[in-house]
Design an enzyme around this catalytic site. Structure first.
Site, PDB file in Angstrom:
ATOM      1  N   ASN A  64       0.846  -1.316   0.194  1.00 25.85           N
ATOM      2  CA  ASN A  64       0.035  -0.012   0.079  1.00 25.85           C
ATOM      3  C   ASN A  64       0.914   1.259  -0.172  1.00 25.85           C
ATOM      4  O   ASN A  64       1.461   1.627   1.244  1.00 25.85           O
ATOM      5  CB  ASN A  64      -0.834  -0.097   1.353  1.00 25.85           C
ATOM      6  CG  ASN A  64      -1.838   1.136   1.275  1.00 25.85           C
ATOM      7  OD1 ASN A  64      -1.555   2.080   0.587  1.00 25.85           O
ATOM      8  ND2 ASN A  64      -2.321   1.641   2.458  1.00 25.85           N
ATOM      9  N   LYS A 116       0.266   4.173  -0.373  1.00 29.42           N
ATOM     10  CA  LYS A 116      -0.501   5.373   0.316  1.00 29.42           C
ATOM     11  C   LYS A 116      -0.249   6.575  -0.802  1.00 29.42           C
ATOM     12  O   LYS A 116      -0.245   6.488  -1.788  1.00 29.42           O
ATOM     13  CB  LYS A 116      -0.059   5.379   1.683  1.00 29.42           C
ATOM     14  CG  LYS A 116       0.029   4.540   2.522  1.00 29.42           C
ATOM     15  CD  LYS A 116       0.231   4.685   4.035  1.00 29.42           C
ATOM     16  CE  LYS A 116      -0.133   3.073   4.717  1.00 29.42           C
ATOM     17  NZ  LYS A 116      -0.066   3.228   6.285  1.00 29.42           N
ATOM     18  N   HIS A 131      -9.322   1.094   4.790  1.00 37.77           N
ATOM     19  CA  HIS A 131      -8.186   1.317   5.486  1.00 37.77           C
ATOM     20  C   HIS A 131      -8.388   2.192   6.823  1.00 37.77           C
ATOM     21  O   HIS A 131      -9.084   3.339   6.492  1.00 37.77           O
ATOM     22  CB  HIS A 131      -7.073   1.805   4.332  1.00 37.77           C
ATOM     23  CG  HIS A 131      -5.901   2.014   5.201  1.00 37.77           C
ATOM     24  ND1 HIS A 131      -5.292   2.886   5.980  1.00 37.77           N
ATOM     25  CD2 HIS A 131      -4.761   1.103   4.956  1.00 37.77           C
ATOM     26  CE1 HIS A 131      -3.943   2.675   6.519  1.00 37.77           C
ATOM     27  NE2 HIS A 131      -3.759   1.661   5.741  1.00 37.77           N
ATOM     28  N   GLU A 179      -6.792   4.768   7.769  1.00 38.19           N
ATOM     29  CA  GLU A 179      -6.256   6.192   7.408  1.00 38.19           C
ATOM     30  C   GLU A 179      -7.634   6.725   6.931  1.00 38.19           C
ATOM     31  O   GLU A 179      -7.990   7.898   7.068  1.00 38.19           O
ATOM     32  CB  GLU A 179      -5.301   6.351   6.615  1.00 38.19           C
ATOM     33  CG  GLU A 179      -4.106   6.164   7.179  1.00 38.19           C
ATOM     34  CD  GLU A 179      -2.929   5.327   6.779  1.00 38.19           C
ATOM     35  OE1 GLU A 179      -2.905   5.497   5.189  1.00 38.19           O
ATOM     36  OE2 GLU A 179      -2.000   5.037   7.287  1.00 38.19           O
ATOM     37  N   GLU A 236      -5.357  -4.887  10.354  1.00 36.78           N
ATOM     38  CA  GLU A 236      -4.318  -3.879  10.420  1.00 36.78           C
ATOM     39  C   GLU A 236      -4.605  -3.093  11.932  1.00 36.78           C
ATOM     40  O   GLU A 236      -5.394  -2.231  11.977  1.00 36.78           O
ATOM     41  CB  GLU A 236      -4.433  -2.659   9.507  1.00 36.78           C
ATOM     42  CG  GLU A 236      -4.080  -3.536   8.186  1.00 36.78           C
ATOM     43  CD  GLU A 236      -3.533  -2.432   7.270  1.00 36.78           C
ATOM     44  OE1 GLU A 236      -2.299  -2.609   6.810  1.00 36.78           O
ATOM     45  OE2 GLU A 236      -4.109  -1.084   7.210  1.00 36.78           O
ATOM     46  N   GLY A 295       2.398   2.439  10.811  1.00 40.09           N
ATOM     47  CA  GLY A 295       3.499   3.836  10.515  1.00 40.09           C
ATOM     48  C   GLY A 295       4.057   3.981  12.022  1.00 40.09           C
ATOM     49  O   GLY A 295       4.622   5.192  12.010  1.00 40.09           O
ATOM     50  N   SER A 303       3.449  -1.850  10.342  1.00 34.63           N
ATOM     51  CA  SER A 303       4.799  -1.918  10.446  1.00 34.63           C
ATOM     52  C   SER A 303       5.432  -3.214  10.221  1.00 34.63           C
ATOM     53  O   SER A 303       6.562  -3.572  10.826  1.00 34.63           O
ATOM     54  CB  SER A 303       5.426  -1.469  11.921  1.00 34.63           C
ATOM     55  OG  SER A 303       4.787  -0.052  12.269  1.00 34.63           O
ATOM     56  N   GLY A 333       5.013   1.353   4.567  1.00 35.09           N
ATOM     57  CA  GLY A 333       6.273   2.311   4.333  1.00 35.09           C
ATOM     58  C   GLY A 333       7.419   1.093   3.827  1.00 35.09           C
ATOM     59  O   GLY A 333       8.142   1.617   2.725  1.00 35.09           O
TER      60      GLY A 333
HETATM   61  P1  13P Z   1       3.071   0.725   7.764  1.00 30.94           P
HETATM   62  O1  13P Z   1       3.645  -0.859   6.922  1.00 30.94           O
HETATM   63  O2  13P Z   1       3.774   1.729   7.056  1.00 30.94           O
HETATM   64  O3  13P Z   1       2.915   0.531   9.137  1.00 30.94           O
HETATM   65  O4  13P Z   1       1.622   0.724   7.011  1.00 30.94           O
HETATM   66  C1  13P Z   1       0.756  -0.408   7.375  1.00 30.94           C
HETATM   67  C2  13P Z   1      -0.756  -0.173   6.509  1.00 30.94           C
HETATM   68  O5  13P Z   1      -1.348   0.764   6.806  1.00 30.94           O
HETATM   69  C3  13P Z   1      -0.641  -0.822   5.217  1.00 30.94           C
HETATM   70  O6  13P Z   1      -1.975  -0.575   4.776  1.00 30.94           O
END
Ligand code: 13P
Length: 252
Positions: A9, A11, A96, A98, A168, A174, A214, A236
Site C-alpha cells: 500500500n 499510500k 483502510h 486512514e 491492521e 506507521g 509496521s 512504508g
Molecule cells: P506501515 O507498514 O507503514 O505501518 O503501514 C501499514 C499499512 O497501513 C498498510 O496498509
C-alpha cells in the site's frame, strides 16, 4: 490451501515516473525467484496506468487504494469500480484505517464500496483493526467482529473468493510498533471464526487474512510463519524495492 498475498500500500507516495522506477526495482529483486505469494502493488490512482504498464508480462497485480460505490455520476473527485477495471486494476483496498480516521469512512460506506467493487469484478482487500484505546479496553475482538460483519453485509459465500481481509491494528500502522506474531495470529483467527459463523467453515478456511502494521524485512518471516497470517499489507517497507522483495520472499 489458502493463497498467500503480499500487497504494497503505497499510500500517498510516488508519481507515475517514480512508480515505473520502483516497480522496475521490485521486478529486478524478484527476478528468477519462484513466487510463493501473490504480489499486489497499490499505488495512488494517478499511477495506476503506469503501474499496470510496468507489471505487464509479470505476475505482479495492481490495485487501487479506494473506490466509490456509485457506478457513475455527480461525485466530484471520486473514482468508480468500472474505471479501476478499465485501467487494468485487479484489486482495491477498502476501509483502510486512514480512510476511517481522516476521511469519514464508516462501516456502512465500507460495505457499500465492498459490494460495488465485487459486483464490478474487482478483488477486495478489506481492512479492519482496533485503535489502541480499544485494545487497552479489551474490546479488540468485538471491534474487528463488528467491522467484519458490517463490511460483509450482502456479500455471498461465492463472492468471498474475491475478498481478502487485512488485519491492521491502528496502533501498529506507521509507528514502528508491530503487533507480536501471537497478537497478529490471535486476531486473524478471531476474524476467521467470525467469517465461519457468517458463512461456513470452508469459506473461513479458504480466506486469505493478511497482517498489516509496521511489517518489514526484519519481522516479516516471523509474522508470516503464524498459522492464521496468510500475507501482509505493507506500507512504508513497500516503498523500498529491496525490503519489499525480502518480505515477498519470506513467504515459504
Ligand atoms: P506501515 O507498514 O507503514 O505501518 O503501514 C501499514 C499499512 O497501513 C498498510 O496498509
Amino acid at each position: 490451501m489458502r493463497k498467500y498475498v503480499i500487497a504494497g500500500n503505497w499510500k500517498m507516495n510516488m508519481t507515475p515516473d517514480q512508480t515505473k522506477t520502483l516497480i522496475d526495482g521490485i521486478k529486478a529483486e524478484l527476478f528468477a525467484s519462484e513466487l510463493k505469494a501473490e504480489v499486489v502493488i497499490c499505488p495512488p490512482f494517478i499511477d495506476l496506468a503506469a503501474a499496470v504498464e510496468a507489471c505487464k508480462d509479470t505476475k505482479i497485480k495492481v490495485g487501487a487504494q479506494n473506490v466509490h460505490w456509485a457506478e457513475k455520476g455527480a461525485f466530484t473527485g471520486e473514482i468508480s469500480a468500472d474505471m479501476l477495471k478499465a485501467v487494468g486494476a485487479e484489486y482495491v483496498i477498502i476501509g483502510h484505517s486512514e480512510r476511517r480516521q481522516y476521511f469519514g469512512e464508516t462501516d456502512i460506506t465500507v460495505n457499500q464500496r465492498v459490494k460495488a467493487a465485487i459486483a464490478a469484478g474487482l478483488k477486495v482487500i478489506l481492512c479492519v483493526g482496533e485503535l489502541l484505546e480499544e485494545r487497552e479496553q479489551g474490546i479488540t475482538a468485538e471491534i474487528v467482529a463488528k467491522q467484519t460483519k458490517i463490511a460483509l453485509m450482502g456479500v455471498t459465500a461465492e463472492q468471498m473468493k474475491d475478498v481478502i481481509i487485512a488485519y491492521e491494528p491502528v496502533w501498529a500502522i506507521g509507528t514502528g510498533k508491530t503487533a507480536s506474531s501471537e497478537q497478529a495470529d490471535e486476531v486473524c483467527e478471531i476474524i476467521r471464526n467470525v467469517v465461519a459463523t457468517l458463512y461456513c467453515g470452508k469459506t473461513a478456511e479458504e480466506l486469505t487474512i493478511q497482517y498489516g502494521g509496521s511489517m518489514n524485512a526484519a519481522n516479516a518471516a516471523e509474522l508470516l510463519s503464524m498459522p492464521n497470517v496468510d500475507g501482509g499489507l505493507i506500507g512504508g517497507a513497500s516503498l523500498k524495492s529491496a525490503d519489499f522483495a525480502v518480505i515477498v520472499k519470506a513467504v515459504r
